[in-house]
Design an enzyme around this catalytic site. Structure first.
Site, short mmCIF file in Angstrom:
data_model
loop_
_atom_site.label_atom_id
_atom_site.label_comp_id
_atom_site.label_asym_id
_atom_site.label_seq_id
_atom_site.Cartn_x
_atom_site.Cartn_y
_atom_site.Cartn_z
N SER A 104 51.02 43.26 42.50
CA SER A 104 51.55 44.37 41.97
C SER A 104 51.16 45.44 43.22
CB SER A 104 50.85 44.80 41.27
OG SER A 104 51.56 46.55 40.41
N TYR B 188 43.24 48.22 37.11
CA TYR B 188 44.37 47.41 37.30
C TYR B 188 44.92 47.37 38.71
CZ TYR B 188 49.33 46.14 36.67
OH TYR B 188 50.33 45.57 37.20
#
Length: 296
Positions: free
Chosen positions: A138, A151
């Site tokens: 990401s 995350y």
């Protein structure tokens, strides 16, 4: 001729969103797909749609034995695994002080251990076929955001896992890449915006393109191109690559200035909204036990 034609691609988190649409695109280019997810209903639908070009297996990426069974099912159906898209991932909400510890651990377990299990299960066949592995990381690996510590940490871990794996298997003819996306319009981001006004406010306050949401179609196009060209890095949109080069600036005192200014307002509001929800993650992760696609 597409370089994925005739290849067999293992896709985790493939019941919906990016994983599902990538499976459709790959089959459209002549590939075979082995799709895993925990969300049995939509997984069965995509399997029915793709017919003999797809095998679907209900499997939890946090369970190595389950992933080994999924790989074995794919090998039995199609003869082997050429490529892997380690896509399954979830997120949790809230500050480190207040997030649910169980939710935090689940994010790390899926987003890092799940990638390991996926790769470990498929790697013998991928080595045999001198294939390719794309690990979905990401933009969060470069630009940590307050309220998303699990995350952020897990996606940084996924990137480094891919980099270490590359060093181990390159001499065996296997290529490894990592994918880095900004905000993609998938259920993960949609749910976060719906659940938390603080999340939407945080996005709106980000500078320049960092506040923009990219379509699933553009992300799928980039993933398919990454698989076809066996890319070392996949960036969605392309400007994410520049952020990667500037990661040391982003995490410097100057780069953190904007986030530090937001945190005193955004974090208490997010924590209050999470407390009101009674959960630190999307309802779909609790209600169905689903492993949804990673999209940021």
């Amino acid at each position: 001729m597409s370089s994925v034609r005739g290849k067999v691609v293992l896709i985790t988190g493939g019941a919906r969103g990016i994983g599902c649409e990538t499976a459709r695109a790959l089959v459209g280019k002549g590939a075979k797909v082995v799709i895993t997810d925990l969300d049995e209903g939509p997984l069965g639908l995509i399997g029915d749609e793709l017919g003999s070009s797809a095998v679907t297996v209900v499997a939890d990426v946090t369970d190595l034995a389950a992933m080994e069974r999924a790989v074995a099912t794919g090998i039995e159906a199609f003869g082997g695994i050429d490529m892997v898209l380690a896509n399954a991932g979830i997120a949790s909400y809230g500050s480190v002080l207040n997030t649910d510890p169980i939710a935090f651990r689940r994010v790390v377990d899926i987003n890092i251990t799940g990638v390991f299990h996926t790769v470990r299960a498929a790697l013998p066949s991928v080595i045999d076929r001198k294939g390719y592995i794309l690990v979905v990381s990401s933009l969060a690996a470069f630009t940590p955001a307050p309220g998303l510590a699990a995350y952020n940490a897990s996606k940084a871990g996924a990137e480094n896992f891919a980099s270490a794996l590359r060093l181990e298997v390159k001499h065996l003819g296997v290529d490894v890449g990592s994918a880095h996306m900004s905000w993609i319009d998938t259920p993960l981001v949609q749910d976060a915006k719906k659940d938390l006004s603080a999340f939407a406010e945080m996005l709106d306050a980000l500078p320049g393109p960092l506040s923009k949401t990219t379509t699933v179609d553009k992300c799928v196009d980039a993933f398919v191109a990454g698989l076809e060209k066996r890319k070392r890095r996949v960036f969605v949109p392309g400007w994410v690559g520049a952020i990667g080069w500037l990661r040391n600036v982003i995490t410097s005192p100057i780069g953190e200035k904007s986030s530090l200014a937001q945190a005193p307002t955004v974090i208490p509001k997010m924590d209050a909204e999470v407390a009101a929800l009674g959960r630190s993650t999307s309802a779909r992760n609790i209600d169905s036990g689903a492993v949804v696609e990673s999209d940021h």
